[in-house]
Design a protein around this motif. Sequence first.
Motif, mmCIF file in Angstrom:
data_model
loop_
_atom_site.group_PDB
_atom_site.id
_atom_site.type_symbol
_atom_site.label_atom_id
_atom_site.label_comp_id
_atom_site.label_asym_id
_atom_site.label_seq_id
_atom_site.Cartn_x
_atom_site.Cartn_y
_atom_site.Cartn_z
ATOM 1 N N UNK A 393 -34.869 10.635 -17.273
ATOM 2 C CA UNK A 393 -34.557 11.556 -18.366
ATOM 3 C C UNK A 393 -34.894 12.985 -17.984
ATOM 4 N N UNK A 394 -36.043 13.168 -17.296
ATOM 5 C CA UNK A 394 -36.429 14.510 -16.873
ATOM 6 C C UNK A 394 -35.448 15.055 -15.850
ATOM 7 N N UNK A 395 -35.017 14.177 -14.924
ATOM 8 C CA UNK A 395 -34.054 14.608 -13.909
ATOM 9 C C UNK A 395 -32.712 14.975 -14.552
ATOM 10 N N UNK A 396 -32.290 14.168 -15.529
ATOM 11 C CA UNK A 396 -31.038 14.485 -16.217
ATOM 12 C C UNK A 396 -31.142 15.799 -16.995
ATOM 13 N N UNK A 397 -32.318 16.012 -17.613
ATOM 14 C CA UNK A 397 -32.513 17.278 -18.315
ATOM 15 C C UNK A 397 -32.452 18.458 -17.357
ATOM 16 N N UNK A 398 -33.062 18.275 -16.147
ATOM 17 C CA UNK A 398 -33.013 19.333 -15.139
ATOM 18 C C UNK A 398 -31.577 19.585 -14.691
ATOM 19 N N UNK A 399 -30.811 18.505 -14.488
ATOM 20 C CA UNK A 399 -29.420 18.668 -14.069
ATOM 21 C C UNK A 399 -28.613 19.387 -15.159
ATOM 22 N N UNK A 400 -28.837 19.003 -16.408
ATOM 23 C CA UNK A 400 -28.124 19.698 -17.473
ATOM 24 C C UNK A 400 -28.510 21.172 -17.530
ATOM 25 N N UNK A 401 -29.803 21.443 -17.325
ATOM 26 C CA UNK A 401 -30.265 22.837 -17.312
ATOM 27 C C UNK A 401 -29.592 23.613 -16.187
ATOM 28 N N UNK A 402 -29.578 23.013 -14.975
ATOM 29 C CA UNK A 402 -28.955 23.696 -13.844
ATOM 30 C C UNK A 402 -27.462 23.876 -14.076
ATOM 31 N N UNK A 403 -26.812 22.882 -14.701
ATOM 32 C CA UNK A 403 -25.386 23.008 -14.968
ATOM 33 C C UNK A 403 -25.117 24.169 -15.931
ATOM 34 N N UNK A 404 -25.961 24.295 -16.967
ATOM 35 C CA UNK A 404 -25.776 25.419 -17.888
ATOM 36 C C UNK A 404 -26.033 26.753 -17.183
ATOM 37 N N UNK A 405 -27.035 26.775 -16.280
ATOM 38 C CA UNK A 405 -27.302 28.008 -15.529
ATOM 39 C C UNK A 405 -26.114 28.352 -14.645
ATOM 40 N N UNK A 406 -25.537 27.342 -13.949
ATOM 41 C CA UNK A 406 -24.385 27.606 -13.087
ATOM 42 C C UNK A 406 -23.200 28.119 -13.915
ATOM 43 N N UNK A 407 -22.993 27.532 -15.078
ATOM 44 C CA UNK A 407 -21.903 28.018 -15.921
ATOM 45 C C UNK A 407 -22.130 29.470 -16.342
ATOM 46 N N UNK A 408 -23.386 29.806 -16.704
ATOM 47 C CA UNK A 408 -23.680 31.185 -17.082
ATOM 48 C C UNK A 408 -23.502 32.130 -15.901
ATOM 49 N N UNK A 409 -23.975 31.701 -14.700
ATOM 50 C CA UNK A 409 -23.814 32.542 -13.516
ATOM 51 C C UNK A 409 -22.344 32.735 -13.182
ATOM 52 N N UNK A 410 -21.535 31.663 -13.311
ATOM 53 C CA UNK A 410 -20.101 31.792 -13.038
ATOM 54 C C UNK A 410 -19.448 32.741 -14.040
ATOM 55 N N UNK A 411 -19.841 32.641 -15.260
ATOM 56 C CA UNK A 411 -19.287 33.541 -16.274
ATOM 57 C C UNK A 411 -19.699 34.978 -16.019
ATOM 58 N N UNK A 412 -20.987 35.159 -15.582
ATOM 59 C CA UNK A 412 -21.457 36.503 -15.263
ATOM 60 C C UNK A 412 -20.709 37.058 -14.068
ATOM 61 N N UNK A 413 -20.474 36.224 -13.040
ATOM 62 C CA UNK A 413 -19.755 36.697 -11.856
ATOM 63 C C UNK A 413 -18.299 37.014 -12.176
ATOM 64 N N UNK A 414 -17.732 36.337 -13.170
ATOM 65 C CA UNK A 414 -16.327 36.566 -13.505
ATOM 66 C C UNK A 414 -16.110 37.837 -14.300
ATOM 67 N N UNK A 415 -17.190 38.428 -14.800
ATOM 68 C CA UNK A 415 -17.017 39.664 -15.564
ATOM 69 C C UNK A 415 -16.580 40.804 -14.657
ATOM 70 N N UNK A 416 -15.674 41.681 -15.081
ATOM 71 C CA UNK A 416 -15.258 42.834 -14.251
ATOM 72 C C UNK A 416 -16.434 43.782 -14.070
ATOM 73 N N UNK A 417 -16.582 44.296 -12.813
ATOM 74 C CA UNK A 417 -17.738 45.104 -12.476
ATOM 75 C C UNK A 417 -17.426 46.592 -12.421
#
Length: 587
Positions: A393-417
């Motif tokens: 359960x802890x590992x799955x929570x970590x994976x979900x956390x990392x997945x949300x972080x990756x999605x946020x980072x991808x969204x941040x990188x997709x913003x026009x600079x």
Amino acid sequence: MSYRASASKGARPSGQSAAAKHRYHHRDGLYAEGRDGPRDDLAASGFGNLPTWAGDDPAVFWLATDSYERANGTLFRELQLNLPYELTLQQQEHAVKQYASLMFDAERLPYSWAIHREPGERNAHAHVMVSETMTDDHERTAEQHFRRFNPRRPGAGGARKTRSLKPKSWLMDARAGWAVAANAALVAAGHEPRFDHRSKEVQREEALRQGNLRGAAMLDTPTQQHEGPRIAGMRRRWESGEADFADLPQYAQDVIANNNLARELGQQWQAAVELMSDAELAEHYADELAELQEQLAQENPGAHVAAWQAEQQRQRDQAELSELVASESDQQAAELAHLGAVQTAHAEALAEAVERDAELASLVAGESDQQTVELSRLAAVQAAHAEALAELADRQALERHDARVEQAQARLAALPMFNFDPDPTPEEGRADRLEQARAGWLEAHPVRAWLGLVPAAVSQDTIDRARREADRARAAAVAAADARQRQVDQLRAQLTAWLDRAERQRRERWPGEYQQPAPEPLQVALEQPSTAVLRDSLQEAVEHGHTLGGWDGDTVTCLYDESADDWELLQESEPEPEHRPRGPRMR
């Protein structure tokens, strides 16, 4: 506090005022202050059966009573009821409502009530005012309500007056009704009923007639004098130390001293009664019981004959019972012998059952040891399984956390600079075309241009209007671009703050799994490499873990000189035809 329910009558000849009495009950106006200071003991109030013209205000009704009641009429009757101190304010209020409904709703007599209760005091009591006029369904004014009743035309005269409040027996009915209501409230709250509307002498005589000597003895206490609100206030000031006993009026000193002595003597006597035996109580009341028996004999002359006949019948019944017991003793002896034999056989059977139980217990003990080992092994497996589930359960929570972080980072990188200049607007193109058309026409028709015969389509006014429209369109496009840039910057700030919080959460919750994220390249949307702006960009880059080495612009390339705290121009060239990114350069 003992039972108390007293009644009084308010009449105009005696100088009474129903409105003033109501204001006193509700601590209103002049009655808000007393001799001891502000009167803040009003805990609850209510009313019932008011006529329509009074609305929901009993003060209006009692003021009209003073104004329109006949000169020799009764303004009101008042009841003072002490409240059980064991009850809460809500329970006391419910008891008063039940009592008023029981006494006055049948004839629809208008009434109002108020509860006076001070915090920490046991002297809670209620004042009830009731009118003799009966509310009916006829519409009347306040003045007509107090006229004489017209039995032939009830709607044309005043309200009918009840006669149930006039007999002296009404006071006993009122006292008995309050005892019933108070005892019902005590029982509902889980307490013993203790209110009795009869006098102590009547209660004591009844206890003696019933043979309840201890109950009669508990009533043999001195009667205390009712102190009333004035003396009760003096007692509070004396007991709280606000006044000396010698400074109180003499009548108050006498009442308080006599009540204290009566209370102390009563408590001592009741404590002694609890320690007395029944024989001592019978000896104490021997003379009084003899007088009571003589009184009963006088009240019922045949009572002693009936008692002798009852005693003779009791002796005959006892003799018959003895003969019956003697005749049945032999049969009981035989039955007891048979019962002994049965018990002996039963004891032998029990001994055999005990031996079988012992053998079964040894067998069960052997199996229990094996079950204990198996249960221990099963508990260990379950613990390991639970630990594995928790880790999963802890590992799955970590994976979900990392997945949300990756999605946020991808969204941040997709913003026009970078903030580019908006494309030319249609209005600007139209203005340029009009200027080209005007220039071509002027070149083709110089004479007409010199004479001022320029067509309206290529006139200077048309060009100026088109240019103004182009300027407005350009300003709107720039404003829209700036608004989009601000939205992007706000979203970038929100995503960056969320990523910082997510990183702190990961570092705190999964310290063993934490890895320092690699710094992202920093891009800043700037038009010109001004020194102040570039310093701010450098400071922001340093705070994010970057090292800023230079600046690439449209026509210049700059490097930052830390010793001079300024930017050094390296080269200056023509702008390239294709778009080249502008902004800070990392090293």
